[in-house]
Design a protein around this motif. Structure first.
Motif, PDB file in Angstrom:
ATOM      1  N   ASP A  91       0.837  -1.192   0.000  1.00 57.82           N
ATOM      2  CA  ASP A  91       0.000   0.000   0.000  1.00 57.82           C
ATOM      3  C   ASP A  91       0.877   1.249   0.000  1.00 57.82           C
ATOM      4  OD1 ASP A  91      -2.331   1.528   0.100  1.00 57.82           O
ATOM      5  OD2 ASP A  91      -2.402   1.510   2.295  1.00 57.82           O
ATOM      6  N   GLU A  92       0.586   2.170  -0.893  1.00 57.18           N
ATOM      7  CA  GLU A  92       1.275   3.453  -1.065  1.00 57.18           C
ATOM      8  C   GLU A  92       2.656   3.303  -1.711  1.00 57.18           C
ATOM      9  OE1 GLU A  92       1.126   6.012   2.341  1.00 57.18           O
ATOM     10  OE2 GLU A  92      -1.059   6.007   2.370  1.00 57.18           O
ATOM     11  N   LYS A 103       1.056   5.565  -7.885  1.00 57.68           N
ATOM     12  CA  LYS A 103       1.017   5.202  -6.466  1.00 57.68           C
ATOM     13  C   LYS A 103      -0.078   4.176  -6.197  1.00 57.68           C
ATOM     14  CE  LYS A 103       0.710   7.435  -1.896  1.00 57.68           C
ATOM     15  NZ  LYS A 103       0.544   8.756  -1.221  1.00 57.68           N
ATOM     16  N   LEU A 105      -2.865   2.412  -4.142  1.00 54.45           N
ATOM     17  CA  LEU A 105      -3.821   2.668  -3.058  1.00 54.45           C
ATOM     18  C   LEU A 105      -4.648   1.400  -2.853  1.00 54.45           C
ATOM     19  CD1 LEU A 105      -5.157   6.261  -3.960  1.00 54.45           C
ATOM     20  CD2 LEU A 105      -3.260   5.642  -2.437  1.00 54.45           C
ATOM     21  N   ASP A 126      -1.334  15.176  -8.019  1.00 55.61           N
ATOM     22  CA  ASP A 126      -2.253  14.057  -8.222  1.00 55.61           C
ATOM     23  C   ASP A 126      -3.122  14.366  -9.439  1.00 55.61           C
ATOM     24  OD1 ASP A 126      -1.179  13.034  -5.921  1.00 55.61           O
ATOM     25  OD2 ASP A 126      -2.941  13.426  -4.662  1.00 55.61           O
ATOM     26  N   LYS A 168      -9.256   6.416   1.415  1.00 55.44           N
ATOM     27  CA  LYS A 168      -8.282   6.410   0.328  1.00 55.44           C
ATOM     28  C   LYS A 168      -8.720   7.222  -0.889  1.00 55.44           C
ATOM     29  CE  LYS A 168      -5.325   3.541   2.250  1.00 55.44           C
ATOM     30  NZ  LYS A 168      -5.135   2.171   1.742  1.00 55.44           N
TER      31      LYS A 168
END
Length: 470
Positions: A91-92, A103, A105, A126, A168
């Protein structure tokens, strides 16, 4: 940086092709790889990663073939344990593709390995979320498909999905673009929009499941309400995506074997093969090889094959329009039907010219139906979806959706005549072929379906917008 959504309408599926500074990534690829390879060669870029959002249930992915052909690494999120080599991302965790970053998630709930991928552009902003089956446009992923493998109830999975979305997804900036894995028509959700791109802000405003004031219990109740049983082939596709599959080229080579009319008859008997006729319903009604099932290539072909034939190991022989053989085998392979023994050389016309027996369907026009039917006395079967039926239907018609034909066919009285229709004739011809293959001939199928019937003077219920009955 370039992002391209490669949308396949018959599966309502979106794959994504991303390039930056000589490198590329593909997210959720379909099974046939040649279009991706051609794109990579044309753009002169190197495929670095193949990202999978989860183990797909509604189609077979091309990740293995694509990885073998390009050397690209296959990436899944946490909890994925397939029977082949992957990068099991944390995760991440961040992956670099050219000048951009992707990335991970982890967003469990639809399935426990479900993962979204956040694209961060060259400026560190983002930019886009590839949301898989976690978030759709207007809906979220159904939480009932992974119950068995996760040893959880659909309510428990829905609760996990609630927190995945809040912790998230909904915390992302409103201008982040949302690219889902599916749109309207997919069985992976229940209320998806026809739109295939949105933003986080728009979804927080319009998506029923992302209401800011929604409690977890409300979310669970609304997301699990009205879920229809998943198509029977879903579990088999999941297994294929986990275990690995034969190469697409081998499936195509086998499926494109020409079968003479003489061999065709023998093969269907000796191999127990199902005859799948993919011509349009009007041509099929006028004549077909006895015992054929008609599912037209020009429609929601693969999903209906998956839903009604169900067993992906069923041997199949094809009757197609000339020149449609490769497209048919390709579309069948996308949903895991790999046991295609070949196709009838020369198509139905060759069968007819050879003097073999043919069958027809008793198809009548809406005008003739109007003359023959007696509302309240005649039996009329409407095989559209329940929502279509609820929106408007002929008075006293029975609702018997095509998706459940294997359940309701046993209730048919073979000595009682009935009329049968769908919306336009595509689905009712599927039903007619199934019924006749099982020995039922006591019906009249209506050409043009409810679209044509609506233009007659026959009494109908008041129209209600379908969105209000979902």
């Amino acid at each position: 940086m370039n992002i391209e959504q490669i949308y396949t309408g018959c599966l309502a599926q979106g794959a994504y092709y991303i390039t930056s500074n000589g490198e590329a990534a593909i997210i959720d690829p379909l099974r046939e790889t040649s279009p991706y390879i051609a794109r990579l060669n044309s753009d002169q870029v190197q495929l670095k990663y193949i990202f999978e959002t989860h183990f797909h249930a509604d189609f077979v992915s091309g990740h293995l073939d694509l990885s073998k052909q390009t050397g690209a690494k296959i990436v899944y999120g946490p909890n994925a344990q397939p029977e082949f080599d992957i990068i099991s991302a944390k995760d991440e965790q961040v992956f670099e593709v050219g000048n951009i970053k992707i990335k991970v998630l982890h967003t469990p709930g639809h399935t426990m390995e479900s993962t979204c991928y956040l694209l961060i552009d060259e400026n560190g902003k983002d930019h886009a979320l590839f949301s898989g089956d976690t978030l759709f446009i207007g809906d979220v992923g159904r939480p009932d498909l992974a119950q068995k493998s996760a040893s959880m109830t659909q309510e428990e999975l829905a609760g996990i999905l609630f927190h995945s979305l809040r912790n998230k997804v909904m915390i992302l900036a409103d201008d982040v673009i949302v690219y889902p894995a599916h749109g309207a028509g997919s069985a992976c959700g229940k209320n998806m929009s026809k739109e295939t791109v949105s933003t986080i802000g728009e979804q927080k405003e319009k998506n029923y499941a992302l209401r800011a004031d929604m409690t977890e219990s409300e979310f669970i109740a609304e997301v699990t309400d009205g879920l229809l049983p998943p198509p029977a082939y879903f579990g088999m596709n999941v297994a294929m995506n986990k275990k690995g599959i034969p190469s697409f080229s081998s499936i195509l080579n086998n499926g494109l074997r020409e079968i003479s009319v003489q061999e065709f008859e023998v093969l269907t008997e000796d191999a127990g093969a199902l005859i799948l006729d993919t011509r349009n319903n009007a041509d099929f009604a006028k004549g077909f090889v006895p015992q054929s099932i008609n599912i037209g290539i020009n429609g929601d072909f693969a999903p209906w094959v998956g839903a009604l034939i169900a067993n992906v190991n069923q041997p199949i022989v094809l009757v197609t329009d000339l020149g449609k053989e490769e497209e048919t085998v390709t579309r069948l392979s996308r949903v895991g039907f790999d046991h295609i023994l070949g196709y009838l050389k020369g198509g139905f016309e060759a069968w007819k010219a050879a003097g073999f027996e043919i069958d027809t369907v008793n198809r009548i026009s809406a005008a003739q139906f109007e003359k023959e039917v007696k509302i309240g006395e005649s039996k009329v079967i409407d095989i559209r979806k329940e929502t279509e039926y609820q929106a408007e239907h002929i008075e006293d018609a029975y609702s018997k959706p095509l998706a459940y034909i294997n359940d309701w066919v046993k209730d048919i009285n073979p000595n009682e005549h009935f009329f049968m229709h769908c919306a336009g004739g595509y689905r009712s011809m599927i039903a007619a072929s199934i019924l006749q293959a099982r020995g039922y001939r006591n019906f009249s199928e209506i050409e043009g379906g409810f679209n044509a019937i609506a233009k007659t003077e026959l009494p109908k219920t008041d129209f209600i917008c379908q969105s209000k009955v979902l």
